[in-house]
Design a protein around this motif. Structure first.
Motif, short mmCIF file in Angstrom:
data_model
loop_
_atom_site.label_atom_id
_atom_site.label_comp_id
_atom_site.label_asym_id
_atom_site.label_seq_id
_atom_site.Cartn_x
_atom_site.Cartn_y
_atom_site.Cartn_z
N SER A 125 0.82 -1.21 0.00
CA SER A 125 0.00 0.00 0.00
C SER A 125 0.85 1.26 0.00
N ARG A 126 1.94 1.25 0.75
CA ARG A 126 2.82 2.42 0.78
C ARG A 126 3.53 2.61 -0.55
N LEU A 127 3.96 1.52 -1.15
CA LEU A 127 4.60 1.60 -2.45
C LEU A 127 3.62 2.17 -3.48
N ALA A 128 2.37 1.70 -3.45
CA ALA A 128 1.35 2.20 -4.38
C ALA A 128 1.09 3.69 -4.15
N ALA A 129 1.02 4.11 -2.90
CA ALA A 129 0.80 5.52 -2.59
C ALA A 129 1.97 6.37 -3.07
N PHE A 130 3.19 5.90 -2.82
CA PHE A 130 4.36 6.66 -3.24
C PHE A 130 4.41 6.77 -4.76
N ARG A 131 4.16 5.69 -5.47
CA ARG A 131 4.18 5.72 -6.94
C ARG A 131 3.11 6.66 -7.48
N LEU A 132 1.95 6.68 -6.84
CA LEU A 132 0.89 7.60 -7.24
C LEU A 132 1.33 9.05 -7.06
N LEU A 133 1.99 9.34 -5.94
CA LEU A 133 2.48 10.69 -5.69
C LEU A 133 3.60 11.08 -6.63
N VAL A 134 4.43 10.14 -7.02
CA VAL A 134 5.47 10.42 -8.01
C VAL A 134 4.81 10.80 -9.34
N GLN A 135 3.77 10.08 -9.71
CA GLN A 135 3.04 10.40 -10.95
C GLN A 135 2.38 11.76 -10.87
N ALA A 136 1.90 12.14 -9.70
CA ALA A 136 1.21 13.42 -9.53
C ALA A 136 2.17 14.60 -9.65
N GLY A 137 3.45 14.38 -9.41
CA GLY A 137 4.43 15.44 -9.52
C GLY A 137 4.46 16.33 -8.29
N PRO A 138 5.15 17.45 -8.40
CA PRO A 138 5.35 18.34 -7.24
C PRO A 138 4.05 18.91 -6.66
N ALA A 139 3.00 19.00 -7.44
CA ALA A 139 1.74 19.53 -6.93
C ALA A 139 1.13 18.61 -5.87
N GLY A 140 1.40 17.31 -5.97
CA GLY A 140 0.89 16.36 -5.00
C GLY A 140 -0.60 16.11 -5.15
N LEU A 141 -1.15 15.43 -4.16
CA LEU A 141 -2.58 15.07 -4.15
C LEU A 141 -3.12 15.20 -2.74
N LEU A 157 10.09 10.45 2.50
CA LEU A 157 9.74 10.22 1.10
C LEU A 157 8.57 11.07 0.62
N VAL A 158 7.74 11.53 1.51
CA VAL A 158 6.64 12.43 1.16
C VAL A 158 6.61 13.60 2.14
N ALA A 159 6.02 14.68 1.69
CA ALA A 159 5.88 15.87 2.53
C ALA A 159 4.43 16.34 2.50
N VAL A 195 -5.19 18.33 3.40
CA VAL A 195 -3.76 18.04 3.54
C VAL A 195 -3.33 17.46 2.20
N ILE A 196 -2.36 18.12 1.59
CA ILE A 196 -1.83 17.69 0.30
C ILE A 196 -0.50 16.99 0.56
N TYR A 197 -0.34 15.84 -0.04
CA TYR A 197 0.91 15.09 0.08
C TYR A 197 1.62 15.10 -1.26
N ALA A 198 2.93 15.31 -1.22
CA ALA A 198 3.73 15.30 -2.44
C ALA A 198 4.98 14.45 -2.20
N ALA A 199 5.39 13.76 -3.25
CA ALA A 199 6.62 12.97 -3.18
C ALA A 199 7.79 13.93 -3.01
N MET A 257 14.01 10.75 -2.92
CA MET A 257 13.95 9.61 -3.84
C MET A 257 15.23 9.53 -4.67
N ASN A 258 15.66 10.65 -5.21
CA ASN A 258 16.87 10.66 -6.03
C ASN A 258 18.12 10.37 -5.21
N THR A 259 18.15 10.86 -3.97
CA THR A 259 19.29 10.56 -3.10
C THR A 259 19.35 9.07 -2.81
N LEU A 260 18.20 8.45 -2.56
CA LEU A 260 18.15 7.01 -2.31
C LEU A 260 18.62 6.24 -3.54
#
Length: 114
Positions: A17-33, A61-63, A71-75, A80-83
């Motif tokens: 579930s966390r991986l799915a949420a993170f991938r969704l936020l990566v797709q959403a870009g800096p604006a987040g969801l 990994l998210v902010a 509450v908006i969450y963004a990757a 991610m790039n540092t990891l």
């Protein structure tokens, strides 16, 4: 990034579930969801999502940010790039691998520089 931080980030992502949420936020870009949009997209109860987003936030990994009542969450692409850089920093024994113009760690690469 050090080993301890990498372990925390990888542990946070090592759950479906966390991986799915993170991938969704990566797709959403800096604006987040908004959390509600994430819950809807993943068909997950808000209480479960809250727990998973807390874990991803703790791992850096998210902010979250407040926008009105939402509450908006963004990757966090920097984390991610540092990891990713940490995981690949000793690729090919630490030697530059991009002699052919293609990074060795790119998708489809089977060995250094191919």
């Amino acid at each position: 990034m050090d080993n301890a931080n990498a372990v925390v980030a990888l542990a946070a992502l090592a759950q479906e579930s966390r991986l799915a949420a993170f991938r969704l936020l990566v797709q959403a870009g800096p604006a987040g969801l908004a959390a509600s949009r994430i819950a809807q997209a993943l068909q997950m109860p808000a209480s479960s999502l809250s727990f998973h987003l807390k874990e991803l936030t703790h791992a850096g990994l998210v902010a979250p940010r407040q926008e009105g009542r939402f509450v908006i969450y963004a990757a966090r692409f920097d984390t991610m790039n540092t990891l990713l850089g940490f995981l690949a920093e000793n690729c090919c024994g630490g030697d530059p691998c991009a002699t052919s113009g293609t990074p060795a760690c790119s998708p489809g690469a089977t060995s250094c520089g191919t």
